[in-house]
Design an enzyme around this catalytic site. Structure first.
Site, PDB file in Angstrom:
ATOM      1  N   GLY A   9       0.825  -1.202   0.000  1.00  0.00           N
ATOM      2  CA  GLY A   9       0.000   0.000   0.000  1.00  0.00           C
ATOM      3  C   GLY A   9       0.854   1.245   0.000  1.00  0.00           C
ATOM      4  O   GLY A   9       2.074   1.186   0.185  1.00  0.00           O
ATOM      5  N   GLY A  27       0.525   5.642   1.095  1.00  0.00           N
ATOM      6  CA  GLY A  27      -0.293   6.729   1.637  1.00  0.00           C
ATOM      7  C   GLY A  27       0.454   8.036   1.501  1.00  0.00           C
ATOM      8  O   GLY A  27       1.456   8.116   0.788  1.00  0.00           O
ATOM      9  N   ALA A  28      -0.048   9.062   2.198  1.00  0.00           N
ATOM     10  CA  ALA A  28       0.533  10.396   2.094  1.00  0.00           C
ATOM     11  C   ALA A  28       1.993  10.399   2.524  1.00  0.00           C
ATOM     12  O   ALA A  28       2.796  11.186   2.021  1.00  0.00           O
ATOM     13  CB  ALA A  28      -0.269  11.374   2.945  1.00  0.00           C
ATOM     14  N   GLN A  29       2.343   9.514   3.444  1.00  0.00           N
ATOM     15  CA  GLN A  29       3.700   9.569   3.992  1.00  0.00           C
ATOM     16  C   GLN A  29       4.698   8.674   3.280  1.00  0.00           C
ATOM     17  O   GLN A  29       5.894   8.819   3.481  1.00  0.00           O
ATOM     18  CB  GLN A  29       3.684   9.161   5.454  1.00  0.00           C
ATOM     19  N   GLY A  30       4.217   7.709   2.514  1.00  0.00           N
ATOM     20  CA  GLY A  30       5.161   6.831   1.843  1.00  0.00           C
ATOM     21  C   GLY A  30       4.580   5.469   1.543  1.00  0.00           C
ATOM     22  O   GLY A  30       3.369   5.278   1.565  1.00  0.00           O
ATOM     23  N   LYS A  75       6.641   0.488   7.126  1.00  0.00           N
ATOM     24  CA  LYS A  75       6.299   1.730   6.430  1.00  0.00           C
ATOM     25  C   LYS A  75       7.530   2.621   6.348  1.00  0.00           C
ATOM     26  O   LYS A  75       8.156   2.901   7.363  1.00  0.00           O
ATOM     27  CB  LYS A  75       5.176   2.441   7.188  1.00  0.00           C
ATOM     28  N   ASP A  85     -10.221  12.612  11.022  1.00  0.00           N
ATOM     29  CA  ASP A  85      -9.939  12.279   9.628  1.00  0.00           C
ATOM     30  C   ASP A  85      -9.975  10.769   9.396  1.00  0.00           C
ATOM     31  O   ASP A  85      -9.202  10.246   8.599  1.00  0.00           O
ATOM     32  CB  ASP A  85      -8.574  12.865   9.237  1.00  0.00           C
TER      33      ASP A  85
HETATM   34  P1  AMP Z   1      -0.624   4.690   5.319  1.00  0.00           P
HETATM   35  O1  AMP Z   1       0.637   5.151   4.681  1.00  0.00           O
HETATM   36  O2  AMP Z   1      -0.474   4.442   6.785  1.00  0.00           O
HETATM   37  O3  AMP Z   1      -1.779   5.589   4.985  1.00  0.00           O
HETATM   38  O4  AMP Z   1      -0.961   3.264   4.673  1.00  0.00           O
HETATM   39  C1  AMP Z   1      -1.251   3.116   3.298  1.00  0.00           C
HETATM   40  C2  AMP Z   1      -1.874   1.763   3.029  1.00  0.00           C
HETATM   41  O5  AMP Z   1      -0.948   0.714   3.331  1.00  0.00           O
HETATM   42  C3  AMP Z   1      -3.113   1.441   3.860  1.00  0.00           C
HETATM   43  O6  AMP Z   1      -4.284   1.927   3.252  1.00  0.00           O
HETATM   44  C4  AMP Z   1      -3.108  -0.085   3.877  1.00  0.00           C
HETATM   45  O7  AMP Z   1      -3.684  -0.589   2.686  1.00  0.00           O
HETATM   46  C5  AMP Z   1      -1.636  -0.425   3.863  1.00  0.00           C
HETATM   47  N1  AMP Z   1      -1.138  -0.655   5.240  1.00  0.00           N
HETATM   48  C6  AMP Z   1      -0.552   0.253   6.057  1.00  0.00           C
HETATM   49  N2  AMP Z   1      -0.198  -0.304   7.229  1.00  0.00           N
HETATM   50  C7  AMP Z   1      -0.597  -1.600   7.168  1.00  0.00           C
HETATM   51  C8  AMP Z   1      -0.514  -2.701   8.081  1.00  0.00           C
HETATM   52  N3  AMP Z   1       0.019  -2.575   9.293  1.00  0.00           N
HETATM   53  N4  AMP Z   1      -1.034  -3.890   7.668  1.00  0.00           N
HETATM   54  C9  AMP Z   1      -1.573  -4.014   6.439  1.00  0.00           C
HETATM   55  N5  AMP Z   1      -1.676  -3.026   5.546  1.00  0.00           N
HETATM   56  C10 AMP Z   1      -1.191  -1.813   5.895  1.00  0.00           C
END
Ligand code: AMP
Length: 372
Positions: A51, A53-56, A73, A169
């Site tokens: 996945g 997100g905004a941070q990486g 992450k 949020d």
């Molecule tokens: P984030 O950068 O925290 O917004 O995460 C982006 C995406 O990564 C999320 O929408 C999930 O699909 C996936 N993701 C993040 N953390 C986890 C985790 N601990 N377990 C499974 N998927 C994750």
């Protein structure tokens, strides 16, 4: 003789330094994932992107020491500016302090860089979950699963509120689940003093789940998060985003078209310019919740399921209330008949976490200070 000893000592020190450096290098390895390179401790093997997100970017990996799968992450350049640094620091502190089964837990943190000057990337190692809620929304869930997911969201939210963290949020991409239907919230939402929007990142921010008080820039209380839960429940039932606005203005239109123009006493709470705008919108009567969420959307094939469908609709009608003073609270939602079948005091009433740094949100530091 003396001279030699000194030289030897210096040589030894340099060797020692070099060896340590080599040893340190040997602890890490790099692997390309998508557009990014992950440089991680060797204990983490088999990285696969899951996945972003905004941070990486987030990867799954196998941890050879814990002998289990984890999520890693990479905070991409968290020190590129003060806003990023602040967010990374806040997230790290909160993740370390909060310990609740419905909030993601932090297993490890590391950086491959060797000195403060080089310090660039931070990697957070977390429990690995199976999917985010966006994926679950596509599925046809029975009432048991639907209500259990909601119950866990509410437990996690209540726990955050107990620590003084009001999320504001919550959205499906920041909520993750496992195939056994357990659920965890991934992040801590907007900081009280969050600089939102334009300057932060080119990444498109999802605002569909934000409450009217956030859209309209009003004061807020804990039940601001209930609105988001209502939007998420609605989407799980409809399989469509409830208020898909292109921007805040469009989103407000979507809210009032469906729920109706709010009453005069709500309008009186708005600041002058926002009130003028809101008052000048066309008036909408809105629809009943039976119209918005008809029986066909719910599993309602038995008497039991019919009862559950009407309870779910009743809960929606109490969560999706524009005026926060008339909206259900988190505690009331946990007592609602659709939810309270799961009530377990150990989960709902767990003692709130202690956050050491109460001024987390107000702190202003230079990027260098955040790194330290
Ligand atoms: P984030 O950068 O925290 O917004 O995460 C982006 C995406 O990564 C999320 O929408 C999930 O699909 C996936 N993701 C993040 N953390 C986890 C985790 N601990 N377990 C499974 N998927 C994750």
């Amino acid at each position: 003789m003396k001279e030699r000893t000194f030289l030897d000592a210096q040589k030894a020190a340099i060797e020692d330094f070099a060896m340590n450096k080599n040893k340190r290098d040997r602890e890490f390895y790099s692997v390309d994932v998508g557009d990014s390179t992950f440089t991680v401790l060797k204990r983490y093997q088999n990285l696969r992107p899951i996945g972003s997100g905004a941070q990486g970017i987030v990867c799954s990996a196998y941890d050879q020491i814990l002998e289990r799968n984890v999520a890693i992450k990479k905070l991409s350049r968290p020190f590129q500016n003060q806003t990023h640094a602040k967010r990374a620091y806040r997230e790290l502190v909160l993740m370390k302090c909060v310990n609740h089964k419905n909030i993601i837990g932090l297993l490890n943190v590391f950086t491959p860089q060797k000195s403060l000057e080089d310090f660039q990337d931070v990697y957070l190692v977390m429990e690995l979950m199976d999917a985010n809620l966006c994926q679950v929304i596509q599925m046809e869930l029975d009432h048991e699963r639907l209500s259990y997911l909601l119950y866990q969201m509410l437990c996690g939210i209540k726990h955050l509120h107990g620590a003084g963290i009001i999320h504001r949020d919550l959205k499906p991409s920041n909520i993750v689940v496992k195939s056994d239907c357990t659920l965890k919230i991934l992040d801590f939402g907007l900081a009280r003093t969050a600089a939102t929007g334009l300057l932060m990142t080119p990444y498109v921010v999802t605002r569909y789940y934000r409450a009217p008080e956030v859209i309209l820039g009003m004061g807020y209380q804990a039940n601001v998060d209930i609105w988001s839960v209502g939007c998420i429940l609605a989407e799980m039932v409809r399989h469509k985003i409830l208020f898909p606005g292109r921007d805040y203005i469009d989103q407000w239109n979507k809210v009032i078209e469906q729920l109706g123009t709010p009453s005069q006493d709500f309008l009186m709470k708005l600041n002058h310019s926002v009130r003028t705008y809101v008052e000048n919108r066309p008036r909408y009567a809105g629809y009943t919740f039976e119209k918005l969420f008809p029986d066909v959307l719910f599993p309602a094939d038995s008497d039991h399921n019919k009862l559950k469908a009407s309870q779910a609709r009743d809960l929606l009608s109490k969560m999706l209330v524009i005026d926060a003073s008339k909206r259900i609270s988190v505690d009331e939602a946990l007592q609602h008949p659709y939810i309270n079948v799961w009530y377990d005091p150990a989960e709902v009433e767990a003692p709130p976490p202690k956050i050491p740094d109460r001024t987390l949100d107000e702190r202003e530091h230079t990027v260098e200070e955040w790194k330290g």
